[in-house]
Motif scaffolding. Structure first.
Motif, PDB file in Angstrom:
ATOM      1  N   VAL A   1      -2.986  -4.787  -6.990  1.00 38.83           N
ATOM      2  CA  VAL A   1      -2.204  -5.100  -8.175  1.00 38.83           C
ATOM      3  C   VAL A   1      -2.871  -6.268  -8.890  1.00 38.83           C
ATOM      4  CG1 VAL A   1       0.013  -5.883  -9.060  1.00 38.83           C
ATOM      5  CG2 VAL A   1      -0.055  -4.303  -7.126  1.00 38.83           C
ATOM      6  N   THR A   2      -3.168  -6.087 -10.188  1.00 40.00           N
ATOM      7  CA  THR A   2      -3.764  -7.143 -11.008  1.00 40.00           C
ATOM      8  C   THR A   2      -2.944  -7.260 -12.290  1.00 40.00           C
ATOM      9  OG1 THR A   2      -5.309  -5.563 -12.014  1.00 40.00           O
ATOM     10  CG2 THR A   2      -6.074  -6.772 -10.100  1.00 40.00           C
ATOM     11  N   GLY A   3      -2.045  -8.234 -12.313  1.00 40.36           N
ATOM     12  CA  GLY A   3      -1.155  -8.375 -13.461  1.00 40.36           C
ATOM     13  C   GLY A   3      -0.221  -7.193 -13.576  1.00 40.36           C
TER      14      GLY A   3
ATOM     15  N   ILE B   1      -3.768   0.003  -0.014  1.00 43.09           N
ATOM     16  CA  ILE B   1      -2.570  -0.797   0.183  1.00 43.09           C
ATOM     17  C   ILE B   1      -2.641  -1.988  -0.745  1.00 43.09           C
ATOM     18  CG2 ILE B   1      -3.682  -1.875   2.194  1.00 43.09           C
ATOM     19  CD1 ILE B   1      -0.881  -2.426   3.277  1.00 43.09           C
ATOM     20  N   ALA B   2      -1.546  -2.238  -1.458  1.00 41.74           N
ATOM     21  CA  ALA B   2      -1.533  -3.318  -2.442  1.00 41.74           C
ATOM     22  C   ALA B   2      -0.153  -3.958  -2.488  1.00 41.74           C
ATOM     23  CB  ALA B   2      -1.907  -2.784  -3.830  1.00 41.74           C
ATOM     24  N   HIS B   3      -0.089  -5.247  -2.181  1.00 38.01           N
ATOM     25  CA  HIS B   3       1.179  -5.976  -2.238  1.00 38.01           C
ATOM     26  C   HIS B   3       1.616  -6.148  -3.684  1.00 38.01           C
ATOM     27  CE1 HIS B   3       3.561  -9.857  -2.178  1.00 38.01           C
ATOM     28  NE2 HIS B   3       4.274  -9.036  -1.442  1.00 38.01           N
ATOM     29  N   ILE B   4       2.910  -6.013  -3.937  1.00 31.11           N
ATOM     30  CA  ILE B   4       3.485  -6.239  -5.257  1.00 31.11           C
ATOM     31  C   ILE B   4       3.950  -7.688  -5.302  1.00 31.11           C
ATOM     32  CG2 ILE B   4       5.239  -5.525  -6.912  1.00 31.11           C
ATOM     33  CD1 ILE B   4       5.302  -2.805  -5.472  1.00 31.11           C
TER      34      ILE B   4
ATOM     35  N   ARG C   1       7.538  -5.656  -1.285  1.00 30.45           N
ATOM     36  CA  ARG C   1       7.104  -4.267  -1.397  1.00 30.45           C
ATOM     37  C   ARG C   1       5.591  -4.156  -1.564  1.00 30.45           C
ATOM     38  NH1 ARG C   1      11.799  -1.438  -5.214  1.00 30.45           N
ATOM     39  NH2 ARG C   1      13.584  -2.238  -4.013  1.00 30.45           N
ATOM     40  N   PHE C   2       5.106  -2.959  -1.251  1.00 34.08           N
ATOM     41  CA  PHE C   2       3.691  -2.639  -1.381  1.00 34.08           C
ATOM     42  C   PHE C   2       3.559  -1.283  -2.059  1.00 34.08           C
ATOM     43  CE2 PHE C   2       3.879  -5.607   2.070  1.00 34.08           C
ATOM     44  CZ  PHE C   2       2.653  -6.245   2.129  1.00 34.08           C
TER      45      PHE C   2
END
Length: 269
Positions: free
Chosen positions: A58-60, A240-243, A248-249
């Motif tokens: 997640v990027t922005g 996998i990407a953390h929010i 949440r991911f």
């Protein structure tokens, strides 16, 4: 290049050999002090089923996605509604791997070419390259360091500006070397602890690793996350990407048509 016998992106290798080498099921069953978690699916979003996903972050207000496969590797931004932008291809002879944004820069790995691409975080335009030894698998970053996996039981810590290696840590599960570390996500816990979440190659397990000690502190069983990809041994869970600001991911896989918003929870039974 053979689909299974010679490569299985996130890195290469024979399926049966790597499955035996990881010994994940036995290790997990023998582990008592490591927290065991499952996955609760909160929402499903559309995803690009042609993307051989190697990196997810997640990027922005967007997601950064890097993909593999020779002749098809690229990096791009997308929304949770699968609206893509800033797509950049890499050399058709190279096999793309993980990627991460740190500050105003994105780094993108290649598998066996020893080349990392340095990119502008806004446009993903190439700014330069850096060299590294060995294979490239996954990337994630904290504000002052980039973390890299290479398929072994080690995580490398790299300078975010030059990509020069600073140090390494051995990853262990109950004292046993834990290899096959693939796509990574770096998360700072509530207590300031630096955690690295890692997909485990050819497995539906995700390791939660203490970045300082290298100890696996948790194993997330993601086998309940639906895999709706076309039948292919390569199309495994990977991504996998953390929010930020939540518990949440996002998770997805290679050539998966779905992106799942999930929470890691304690088993109910």
């Amino acid at each position: 290049m053979a689909v299974v016998a010679l490569m299985l992106g996130g890195c290469g290798g024979d399926v049966s050999h790597r499955s035996q080498a990881s010994g994940l099921s036995a290790a997990a069953e023998a582990t008592h002090e490591v927290e065991r978690l499952g996955v609760e699916v909160i929402a499903r979003h559309p995803f690009d089923a042609t993307s051989f996903t190697q990196g997810l972050e997640v990027t922005g207000d967007k997601l950064l996605v890097s993909t593999g496969w020779e002749g098809k590797s690229r990096i791009y931004h997308t929304t949770v509604d699968n609206v893509q932008s800033n797509s950049q291809d890499i050399d058709r002879r190279q096999f793309g791997e993980g990627a991460t944004q740190v500050g105003n820069v994105v780094w993108e790995l290649t598998w066996r070419d020893g080349v990392a691409y340095k990119r502008d975080a806004a446009t993903l335009a190439e700014l330069g390259t850096a060299k590294y030894a060995g294979e490239g698998w996954g990337l994630c970053s904290f504000s002052d360091v980039v973390v890299m996996s290479d398929g072994t039981d080690e995580l490398r810590f790299l300078d975010p500006d030059t990509f020069a290696e600073r140090s390494r840590v051995k990853v262990t599960l109950s004292g046993t070397p834990a290899s096959e570390l693939n796509e990574l996500d770096c998360v700072t816990g509530d207590n300031g602890q630096r955690l690295v979440y890692s997909n485990v190659f050819l497995s539906t397990d995700i390791y939660r690793i203490d970045a300082d000690s290298g100890k696996v502190t948790g194993i997330i069983d993601a086998s309940t996350v639906p895999n709706n990809a076309a039948s292919d041994p390569n199309n495994v869970l990977n991504g996998i990407a953390h929010i930020p600001g939540s518990d949440r991911f996002y998770v997805t896989g290679k050539r998966w048509p779905d992106l799942y918003e999930v929470r890691f929870v304690k088993p109910t039974s």
